[in-house]
Design an enzyme around this catalytic site. Structure first.
Site, PDB file in Angstrom:
ATOM      1  N   SER A 160       8.088   3.745   4.976  1.00 15.33           N
ATOM      2  CA  SER A 160       8.611   4.448   3.799  1.00 15.33           C
ATOM      3  C   SER A 160       8.412   3.624   2.546  1.00 15.33           C
ATOM      4  O   SER A 160       8.945   2.517   2.419  1.00 15.33           O
ATOM      5  CB  SER A 160      10.109   4.736   3.985  1.00 15.33           C
ATOM      6  OG  SER A 160      10.682   5.072   2.738  1.00 15.33           O
ATOM      7  N   ARG A 217      10.804  19.697   7.017  1.00 16.42           N
ATOM      8  CA  ARG A 217       9.509  20.351   6.766  1.00 16.42           C
ATOM      9  C   ARG A 217       8.766  20.737   8.039  1.00 16.42           C
ATOM     10  O   ARG A 217       7.788  21.477   7.952  1.00 16.42           O
ATOM     11  CB  ARG A 217       8.633  19.474   5.861  1.00 16.42           C
ATOM     12  CG  ARG A 217       9.096  19.503   4.418  1.00 16.42           C
ATOM     13  CD  ARG A 217       8.156  18.773   3.485  1.00 16.42           C
ATOM     14  NE  ARG A 217       8.651  18.879   2.114  1.00 16.42           N
ATOM     15  CZ  ARG A 217       8.333  18.030   1.141  1.00 16.42           C
ATOM     16  NH1 ARG A 217       7.527  17.018   1.372  1.00 16.42           N
ATOM     17  NH2 ARG A 217       8.819  18.211  -0.078  1.00 16.42           N
ATOM     18  N   ARG A 259      20.164  13.840   3.023  1.00 18.31           N
ATOM     19  CA  ARG A 259      19.051  12.924   3.327  1.00 18.31           C
ATOM     20  C   ARG A 259      19.562  11.513   3.644  1.00 18.31           C
ATOM     21  O   ARG A 259      20.506  11.027   3.016  1.00 18.31           O
ATOM     22  CB  ARG A 259      18.047  12.930   2.163  1.00 18.31           C
ATOM     23  CG  ARG A 259      17.432  14.322   2.017  1.00 18.31           C
ATOM     24  CD  ARG A 259      16.388  14.381   0.954  1.00 18.31           C
ATOM     25  NE  ARG A 259      15.214  13.596   1.301  1.00 18.31           N
ATOM     26  CZ  ARG A 259      14.184  13.429   0.485  1.00 18.31           C
ATOM     27  NH1 ARG A 259      14.181  13.995  -0.709  1.00 18.31           N
ATOM     28  NH2 ARG A 259      13.149  12.715   0.865  1.00 18.31           N
ATOM     29  N   ASP A 293       3.269  13.942   2.123  1.00 18.84           N
ATOM     30  CA  ASP A 293       3.711  15.069   1.292  1.00 18.84           C
ATOM     31  C   ASP A 293       2.736  16.246   1.343  1.00 18.84           C
ATOM     32  O   ASP A 293       3.061  17.348   0.888  1.00 18.84           O
ATOM     33  CB  ASP A 293       3.882  14.621  -0.165  1.00 18.84           C
ATOM     34  CG  ASP A 293       5.055  13.654  -0.319  1.00 18.84           C
ATOM     35  OD1 ASP A 293       5.946  13.652   0.548  1.00 18.84           O
ATOM     36  OD2 ASP A 293       5.076  12.908  -1.315  1.00 18.84           O
ATOM     37  N   LYS A 335      12.745  15.209   4.731  1.00 19.45           N
ATOM     38  CA  LYS A 335      12.263  15.423   3.355  1.00 19.45           C
ATOM     39  C   LYS A 335      13.200  16.414   2.659  1.00 19.45           C
ATOM     40  O   LYS A 335      14.303  16.654   3.116  1.00 19.45           O
ATOM     41  CB  LYS A 335      10.816  15.912   3.385  1.00 19.45           C
ATOM     42  CG  LYS A 335       9.838  14.868   3.916  1.00 19.45           C
ATOM     43  CD  LYS A 335       9.784  13.649   2.994  1.00 19.45           C
ATOM     44  CE  LYS A 335       8.899  12.560   3.542  1.00 19.45           C
ATOM     45  NZ  LYS A 335       8.987  11.333   2.753  1.00 19.45           N
ATOM     46  N   ARG A 352       8.250   5.416 -11.444  1.00 13.96           N
ATOM     47  CA  ARG A 352       8.180   3.952 -11.537  1.00 13.96           C
ATOM     48  C   ARG A 352       7.917   3.489 -12.963  1.00 13.96           C
ATOM     49  O   ARG A 352       8.368   2.405 -13.366  1.00 13.96           O
ATOM     50  CB  ARG A 352       7.110   3.426 -10.569  1.00 13.96           C
ATOM     51  CG  ARG A 352       7.559   3.492  -9.089  1.00 13.96           C
ATOM     52  CD  ARG A 352       6.375   3.425  -8.158  1.00 13.96           C
ATOM     53  NE  ARG A 352       6.716   3.302  -6.749  1.00 13.96           N
ATOM     54  CZ  ARG A 352       7.077   4.316  -5.946  1.00 13.96           C
ATOM     55  NH1 ARG A 352       7.174   5.543  -6.436  1.00 13.96           N
ATOM     56  NH2 ARG A 352       7.341   4.107  -4.668  1.00 13.96           N
TER      57      ARG A 352
END
Ligand code: S3P
EC number: 2.5.1.19
Length: 429
Positions: A168, A346, A123, A315, A342, A28
């Protein structure tokens, strides 16, 4: 593909390390520096592969960015300073880069195309391409805009209200970045609170954002002003050493400069609920809170993790699964379907790889169930190209009875290029 022999059960962890810059905030800082007016200096920037992909993409959009060992300087010329790229924008392995850039590009009156690696190609992108189209951007991609390559012809956006179907931060941020360029107001409503680095960055760069519980509103047409950013350490990177400190016998380590944004500290709540022995010291607050964490070998108990906590530790779930193998009793991780989309699926990669080491773990539709405490045996495991799976397995190897080898360890450079040097610094006989 490289096979690496990992340390075996002979060490304790002692000493201190300074946790490298936060991945989400590093991305960012480049993006906001690029769309703001003036010179933004970023210190403690994470030079992992993902954040380098973000820099490469903005250079192709005409932004001058200088990178040396100490800092990154971004010479922003405002949103109108971005130019139509002559080349495809390659995001590598980075979901944050592609989803947030799509939000920026949705408002730009030019053509651009984004691609990434094999993992990015699998994804889901409809979660961003659909709302960005509703705002008015012209977007196409494989399978109707679900997968890369994705092309955008942006501009002429009209603000709207959008209820996010999934919790998200990437989708929220993408819409807010487009909303900054739309006519009128854009409001995003989250199902659960997700990381709020974008909201904090808008304010840090002189913009206005209104946060009311789970709804976030931006007014289009705001001009952002350059602002220096000192990136806090990444709690998602610290998580590997938090777990290592708790499960490796006779350990006590200090992790310095860890970002403590409450939207990211789910791992600390889990450690506390499991009974881990840790404390937070030297807490400081700038535009993001930071502190140092001391953790010691701990007796742990199984717990249930789900609901609104999940986005606050999404995460960290691979390494929490490892932690749970060393806790007495059962740990249930639920409401975590997002793990399936992800860098790898995962749920599958964590369960399959930990099983190879002898863990008692099973997959469920929305998470996993782990029965502890188990002695891990060792064996041959694989990161499957997923940085967080690679690091989790390297920490697991520390408590394995036999030798463990890790395939595809190079993926770790996506978010923690000096992971092994930090691990070696802490390991003592
Ligand atoms: C991120 C948000 C999360 C996280 C990812 C980084 C971000 O993804 O898993 O590593 O920087 O906004 P989702 O928004 O898809 O949950």
């Amino acid at each position: 593909m490289k096979t690496t022999l990992l340390s075996i059960n002979k060490s304790r962890l002692q000493g201190q390390i300074t946790i490298p810059g936060d991945k989400s905030i590093s991305h960012r800082s480049i993006m906001f520096g690029a769309i703001a007016e003036g010179k933004t200096t970023v210190t403690n920037f994470l030079t992992g592969d993902d954040c380098l992909s973000t820099i490469a993409c903005f250079r192709k959009l005409g932004v001058k960015i200088e990178l040396d060992e100490e800092k990154v300087i971004v010479y922003g010329q405002g949103l109108d300073g971005l130019v139509e790229p002559k080349d495809i924008l390659d995001v590598g392995n980075s979901g944050t880069t592609i989803r947030l850039m799509l939000g920026i590009l949705a408002g730009r009156p030019f053509f651009s195309t984004l691609i990434g690696d094999d993992s990015i190609g699998k994804r889901p992108m409809t979660r961003v391409t659909k709302p960005l189209r509703s705002l008015g951007a012209d977007i196409d991609g494989r399978n109707g805009g679900e997968y890369t390559p994705i092309s955008v012809r942006g501009g002429n956006l009209e603000g709207m209200e959008y209820q996010l179907p999934v919790a998200s931060a990437q989708v929220k941020s993408s819409i807010l970045l487009a909303g900054l360029q739309a006519n009128g107001k854009t409001k995003v409503i989250e199902p659960s609170k997700t990381r709020d680095h974008t909201e904090r960055m808008i304010k840090h760069f002189g913009g206005e954002v209104e946060v009311d519980g789970l709804s976030i509103t931006v007014q289009g047409g705001q001009a952002l002003k350059a602002a220096d950013v000192h990136v806090p350490g990444d709690i998602s990177s610290a998580a590997f050493f938090l777990v290592a400190g708790a499960i490796v016998p006779n350990s006590e380590i200090m992790l310095k400069n860890v970002g403590l944004n409450p939207t990211r500290t789910g791992i600390l709540d889990v450690l506390e609920a499991m009974g881990a022995d840790f404390e937070i010291v030297n807490e400081k607050e700038s535009f993001e809170p930071v502190g140092d964490i001391i953790i010691r070998t701990s007796s742990l108990k199984g717990i249930t993790i789900g609901g609104d906590t999940i986005p606050r530790l999404i995460d960290e779930i691979p390494v929490i699964a490892l932690l749970a193998t060393q806790a007495e009793g059962t740990t249930i991780i639920k409401d975590a379907e997002e793990l399936k989309v992800k860098e790898t699926n995962r749920i599958d990669t964590v369960v399959n790889e930990l099983k190879k080491l002898g863990a008692n773990i099973e997959a469920t539709d929305d998470g996993m169930i782990i029965h502890g405490k188990t002695t891990l045996s060792g064996g041959s495991v694989n990161s499957h190209g997923d940085h967080r799976i690679g690091m989790m397995l390297a920490i697991a190897a520390l408590i394995c009875k036999e030798e463990t080898t890790l395939e595809n360890q190079e993926a770790i450079s996506v978010s923690y290029p000096n992971f092994f040097s930090h691990l070696n610094r802490l390991l003592h006989n």
